[in-house]
Design a protein around this motif. Structure first.
Motif, PDB file in Angstrom:
ATOM      1  N   VAL A  62       0.847  -1.242  -0.301  1.00  0.00           N
ATOM      2  CA  VAL A  62      -0.231   0.343  -0.399  1.00  0.00           C
ATOM      3  C   VAL A  62       1.281   1.392  -0.121  1.00  0.00           C
ATOM      4  O   VAL A  62       0.576   2.613  -0.532  1.00  0.00           O
ATOM      5  N   LEU A  63       1.941   1.447   1.225  1.00  0.00           N
ATOM      6  CA  LEU A  63       2.807   2.471   1.061  1.00  0.00           C
ATOM      7  C   LEU A  63       3.218   2.420  -0.150  1.00  0.00           C
ATOM      8  O   LEU A  63       3.902   3.390  -0.258  1.00  0.00           O
ATOM      9  N   GLY A  64       3.853   1.461  -0.984  1.00  0.00           N
ATOM     10  CA  GLY A  64       4.686   1.467  -2.087  1.00  0.00           C
ATOM     11  C   GLY A  64       3.787   1.962  -3.019  1.00  0.00           C
ATOM     12  O   GLY A  64       4.422   2.785  -4.085  1.00  0.00           O
ATOM     13  N   ALA A  65       2.626   1.632  -3.392  1.00  0.00           N
ATOM     14  CA  ALA A  65       1.501   2.284  -4.377  1.00  0.00           C
ATOM     15  C   ALA A  65       1.486   3.370  -4.162  1.00  0.00           C
ATOM     16  O   ALA A  65       1.387   4.665  -5.281  1.00  0.00           O
ATOM     17  N   LEU A  66       1.351   4.039  -2.690  1.00  0.00           N
ATOM     18  CA  LEU A  66       1.105   5.562  -2.861  1.00  0.00           C
ATOM     19  C   LEU A  66       2.113   5.984  -3.096  1.00  0.00           C
ATOM     20  O   LEU A  66       2.278   7.437  -3.420  1.00  0.00           O
ATOM     21  N   ALA A  67       3.250   5.889  -2.861  1.00  0.00           N
ATOM     22  CA  ALA A  67       5.162   6.584  -2.434  1.00  0.00           C
ATOM     23  C   ALA A  67       4.515   6.485  -4.840  1.00  0.00           C
ATOM     24  O   ALA A  67       4.872   7.782  -5.241  1.00  0.00           O
ATOM     25  N   ILE A  68       4.822   5.570  -5.130  1.00  0.00           N
ATOM     26  CA  ILE A  68       4.574   5.319  -7.266  1.00  0.00           C
ATOM     27  C   ILE A  68       3.081   6.700  -7.381  1.00  0.00           C
ATOM     28  O   ILE A  68       3.498   7.144  -8.271  1.00  0.00           O
ATOM     29  N   ILE A  69       2.274   7.176  -6.972  1.00  0.00           N
ATOM     30  CA  ILE A  69       1.024   7.584  -7.274  1.00  0.00           C
ATOM     31  C   ILE A  69       1.067   9.198  -7.207  1.00  0.00           C
ATOM     32  O   ILE A  69       2.044   9.532  -8.348  1.00  0.00           O
ATOM     33  N   THR A  70       2.497   9.617  -5.714  1.00  0.00           N
ATOM     34  CA  THR A  70       2.693  10.386  -5.578  1.00  0.00           C
ATOM     35  C   THR A  70       3.233  11.325  -6.123  1.00  0.00           C
ATOM     36  O   THR A  70       3.716  12.256  -7.157  1.00  0.00           O
ATOM     37  N   ALA A  71       4.892  10.072  -6.403  1.00  0.00           N
ATOM     38  CA  ALA A  71       6.117  10.616  -7.593  1.00  0.00           C
ATOM     39  C   ALA A  71       5.431  10.728  -8.692  1.00  0.00           C
ATOM     40  O   ALA A  71       5.962  11.304  -9.662  1.00  0.00           O
ATOM     41  N   SER A  72       4.673   9.664  -9.211  1.00  0.00           N
ATOM     42  CA  SER A  72       4.214  10.159 -11.216  1.00  0.00           C
ATOM     43  C   SER A  72       3.747  11.129 -10.912  1.00  0.00           C
ATOM     44  O   SER A  72       3.538  11.740 -11.762  1.00  0.00           O
ATOM     45  N   PHE A  73       3.033  11.051 -10.159  1.00  0.00           N
ATOM     46  CA  PHE A  73       1.811  12.895 -10.564  1.00  0.00           C
ATOM     47  C   PHE A  73       2.813  14.254 -10.394  1.00  0.00           C
ATOM     48  O   PHE A  73       2.418  14.360 -11.073  1.00  0.00           O
TER      49      PHE A  73
ATOM     50  N   ALA B  94       8.328  10.970  -1.093  1.00  0.00           N
ATOM     51  CA  ALA B  94      10.136  10.201  -0.222  1.00  0.00           C
ATOM     52  C   ALA B  94       9.844  10.032   1.405  1.00  0.00           C
ATOM     53  O   ALA B  94      10.905   8.934   1.698  1.00  0.00           O
ATOM     54  N   PHE B  95       9.108  10.875   1.688  1.00  0.00           N
ATOM     55  CA  PHE B  95       8.951   9.863   3.225  1.00  0.00           C
ATOM     56  C   PHE B  95       8.188   8.736   3.213  1.00  0.00           C
ATOM     57  O   PHE B  95       8.742   8.069   4.006  1.00  0.00           O
ATOM     58  N   VAL B  96       7.745   8.232   2.161  1.00  0.00           N
ATOM     59  CA  VAL B  96       6.457   6.967   2.497  1.00  0.00           C
ATOM     60  C   VAL B  96       8.042   6.308   1.651  1.00  0.00           C
ATOM     61  O   VAL B  96       7.962   4.545   2.682  1.00  0.00           O
ATOM     62  N   VAL B  97       8.855   6.648   0.738  1.00  0.00           N
ATOM     63  CA  VAL B  97      10.166   5.273   0.649  1.00  0.00           C
ATOM     64  C   VAL B  97      11.156   4.931   1.478  1.00  0.00           C
ATOM     65  O   VAL B  97      11.450   4.271   1.678  1.00  0.00           O
ATOM     66  N   SER B  98      11.546   6.033   2.640  1.00  0.00           N
ATOM     67  CA  SER B  98      12.144   6.135   3.038  1.00  0.00           C
ATOM     68  C   SER B  98      12.126   5.197   4.924  1.00  0.00           C
ATOM     69  O   SER B  98      13.041   4.174   5.194  1.00  0.00           O
ATOM     70  N   GLY B 120      15.928  11.416   5.925  1.00  0.00           N
ATOM     71  CA  GLY B 120      14.812  11.756   4.645  1.00  0.00           C
ATOM     72  C   GLY B 120      13.356  11.950   4.816  1.00  0.00           C
ATOM     73  O   GLY B 120      12.868  12.810   4.903  1.00  0.00           O
ATOM     74  N   LEU B 121      12.830  11.017   5.400  1.00  0.00           N
ATOM     75  CA  LEU B 121      12.142  11.075   6.327  1.00  0.00           C
ATOM     76  C   LEU B 121      11.839  12.072   7.367  1.00  0.00           C
ATOM     77  O   LEU B 121      10.422  12.522   6.512  1.00  0.00           O
ATOM     78  N   THR B 122      12.040  12.822   7.932  1.00  0.00           N
ATOM     79  CA  THR B 122      11.520  14.359   8.577  1.00  0.00           C
ATOM     80  C   THR B 122      11.479  14.932   7.283  1.00  0.00           C
ATOM     81  O   THR B 122      10.797  16.071   7.196  1.00  0.00           O
ATOM     82  N   ILE B 123      12.757  15.578   6.560  1.00  0.00           N
ATOM     83  CA  ILE B 123      12.809  16.613   5.221  1.00  0.00           C
ATOM     84  C   ILE B 123      11.949  16.350   4.464  1.00  0.00           C
ATOM     85  O   ILE B 123      10.773  17.393   4.206  1.00  0.00           O
TER      86      ILE B 123
END
Lengths: 100, 487
Positions: A62-73, B94-98, B120-123
């Motif tokens: 779920v978190l990974g998908a969220l990160a991909i969605i926000t980053a690709s946006f 960035a913070f989700v990946v971290s 990275g999480l904080t920033i």
């Protein structure tokens, strides 16, 4: 340790080269520049992709998908908007300008 | 080998930025950078075996298509809000990946990665919340004037101390459950700090905030790169951080503000003075209710029209007030009319005109103004003394001679456009009240200044009507023909 040195080196080198290049950008183009670098900062999409390179739990999915969605946006929107903006910049039109 | 491929991709990115020195090539520069990012993306796909391809593709489509649709539909005046929102999205990623990298049980991180992960999480989280506030302010969803809490500085310092404490203790936490809780606390605290930080910044200081957030988003990406062990991420992030830092510096210099003072203002700044920019909603009824005032307006218009007809060299100074009144098109029309009359017309662009660096240039480009008519402050400031007429549209502080003449004001020492050196000034501002800085503008009281108070769009239209009226009395066939061709 060597890894840390390499990473620090990559960071510093990119920062310096970036500084040299960007100080040459005329203020006319500062908005498109920021909009483009904004798109580049969504390079975290690579990190999000790497998240999926190993077996993942549901929460991680779920978190990974969220990160991909926000980053690709960010990345698609950023480049698209920069392109739109730059297309607006036009040189001298056909009608005559007074001699300067 | 891997290293050299990475370097090649980074060079492609640099080549993209390199092309931003020239407006004509910038379009290709943007495409080059986009290409470099795509290459980096494909490289990662090639090097790592992706487990859940379905989820990845679906997420990419959702994010990408939304981003594209939004980018297609926003207008140029909304660009700052949009860019701020995208900064926020980047920070969130960035913070989700971290977070995932830090809490993942399957891999053990070394100390460097762990520290970078927490940073990275904080920033990332700070960038996320601060950008969302900035975006809401820029799109007028929340009030643009600074929101100042009691003991704002103390709260910020305490929260900063808290961030540091939690960050350090998460590093020394014994169990992974404990660490997870601390990471979540760290994220919440960062979000809180970001809100606290940006809520206090007013509309006119937005260019500085948005540039700083640009740098922060890049920095967050770089730290993210350390955790995930990707040099491409580090390099790309560092380039963005460099860009953001330079723009922050440029903006601070142009506003004569010290970066520290923008973000940590002394509590007793004269904030009760209403901000000029905020009055757009009440623009409609210009102070022309009484007959005497109405005739004064007509007189002013006539005088201004005569001044425009007689001038040979004209410099237009647009400010954010013009954008608020949505008068760009009308100003461009007036300028084109003057060009058709054979006048030498230029636009003087102050670096902080607008809501983000270079914003005014984009707004005028949208209105169809050629970019070679847009002149930077340093270049055009020599020309004012040889200029017959300066037309100010919705700009105040950037033309206030008090910045040079008076000491100890908030704008003293700020670089301004030397409008007061021109032979005549026509000012189409909403009113003659001070601008954002709260400093009286002495230019308004000069004997060679013609004030045309009211909504700039209306004023410019009236001016155009009045001009063509006066022209009909003394017809000039050649000019009218040229103008008709243009229209």
């Amino acid at each position: 340790m060597a890894n840390l040195l390499l990473m620090t080196g990559v960071f510093i080198a990119s920062f310096i080269v970036g500084t040299l290049l960007i100080s040459k950008v005329p203020s006319l183009l500062h908005t498109p520049l920021m909009s483009m670098t904004n798109a580049i900062s969504a390079v975290t999409i690579l990190g999000a992709l790497i998240l999926f390179s190993v077996e993942t739990s549901v929460v991680e999915k779920v978190l990974g998908a969220l990160a991909i969605i926000t980053a690709s946006f960010n990345v698609v929107g950023g480049f698209a908007i920069t392109d739109r903006m730059l297309r607006l910049f036009k040189e001298k039109r056909t009608n005559e300008q007074s001699p300067y | 080998m891997i290293f050299f491929i990475d370097v090649a991709v980074i060079f492609a990115l640099i080549a993209g930025i390199w092309q931003f020195r020239e407006p004509r090539q910038a379009k290709f520069g943007n495409l080059t950078a986009a290409g470099a990012l795509t290459c980096a993306f494909l490289l990662v796909l090639y090097r790592h075996e992706i487990m859940d391809m379905g989820i990845v593709i679906a997420s990419l489509l959702v994010g990408g298509l939304t981003g594209f649709a939004v980018a297609r539909s926003v207008s140029m005046i909304q660009i700052p809000a949009m860019v701020a929102f995208q900064h926020g999205a980047g920070g969130a990623a960035a913070f989700v990946v971290s977070l995932v990298e830090l809490t993942r049980a399957t891999n053990t991180l070394d100390e460097v990665s762990e520290i970078s992960g927490v940073i990275g999480l904080t920033i990332g989280a700070v960038t996320f919340s601060a950008s969302m506030v900035a975006s809401a302010k820029l799109s007028n969803r929340i009030r643009q004037t600074p929101h100042i809490l009691k003991a704002h500085n103390y709260l910020l310092s305490i929260a900063l101390g808290g961030l540091f404490m939690v960050g350090v203790s998460s590093f020394y936490s014994s169990t992974s459950d404990m660490a997870l809780i601390l990471y979540l606390v760290q994220i919440l605290l960062s979000v809180f700090w970001g809100i606290l930080f940006s809520i206090r910044i007013g509309g006119a200081d937005m260019p500085v905030l948005i540039s700083l957030l640009n740098a922060a988003a890049g920095l967050a990406a770089s730290f993210c790169g350390v955790v995930t062990g990707s040099q491409l991420l580090i390099a790309f992030g560092a380039t963005v951080a460099a860009s953001g830092s330079i723009l922050t510096h440029v903006m601070c210099k142009a506003m004569n503000r010290n970066l520290f003072r923008v973000f940590f203002p002394e509590q007793k700044r004269p904030m009760d003075i209403p901000e000029k920019d905020e009055r757009s909603s009440t623009l409609l009824s210009a102070p022309a209710s009484e007959d005497a005032e109405a005739s004064a307006v007509v007189q002013g218009l006539k005088k201004a029209a005569t001044a425009i007809l007689n001038a040979e060299t004209v410099i237009i100074i647009p400010g954010y007030g013009m954008a608020l009144a949505n008068a760009q098109m009308n100003v461009a029309e007036l300028a084109q009319w003057m060009v058709a009359m054979g006048k030498d017309v230029k636009y003087a662009i102050h670096p902080v005109a607008g809501r983000m660096p270079g914003h005014m240039n984009v707004l005028l480009a949208e209105a169809g103004v050629d970019y070679d008519m847009l002149i930077e402050m340093e270049t055009i400031n020599f020309d004012f003394r040889y200029t017959d007429l300066v037309l100010i549209v919705g700009a105040c502080d950037v033309v206030n001679p008090a910045a040079i003449d008076v000491e100890n004001t908030p704008i003293s020492g700020m670089p301004i456009l030397m409008a007061h050196q021109a032979k005549q000034v026509v000012c189409c501002n909403f009113d003659d009240k001070p601008g954002y800085s709260g400093v009286e503008n002495s230019l308004y009281k000069n004997c060679n200044t013609i004030m045309l108070p009211g909504d700039a769009k209306k004023t410019i239209n009236q001016l155009l009507a009045s001009l063509s009226d006066q022209q009909h009395k003394a017809p000039n066939v050649k000019v009218s023909a040229l103008y008709l061709m243009d229209g």
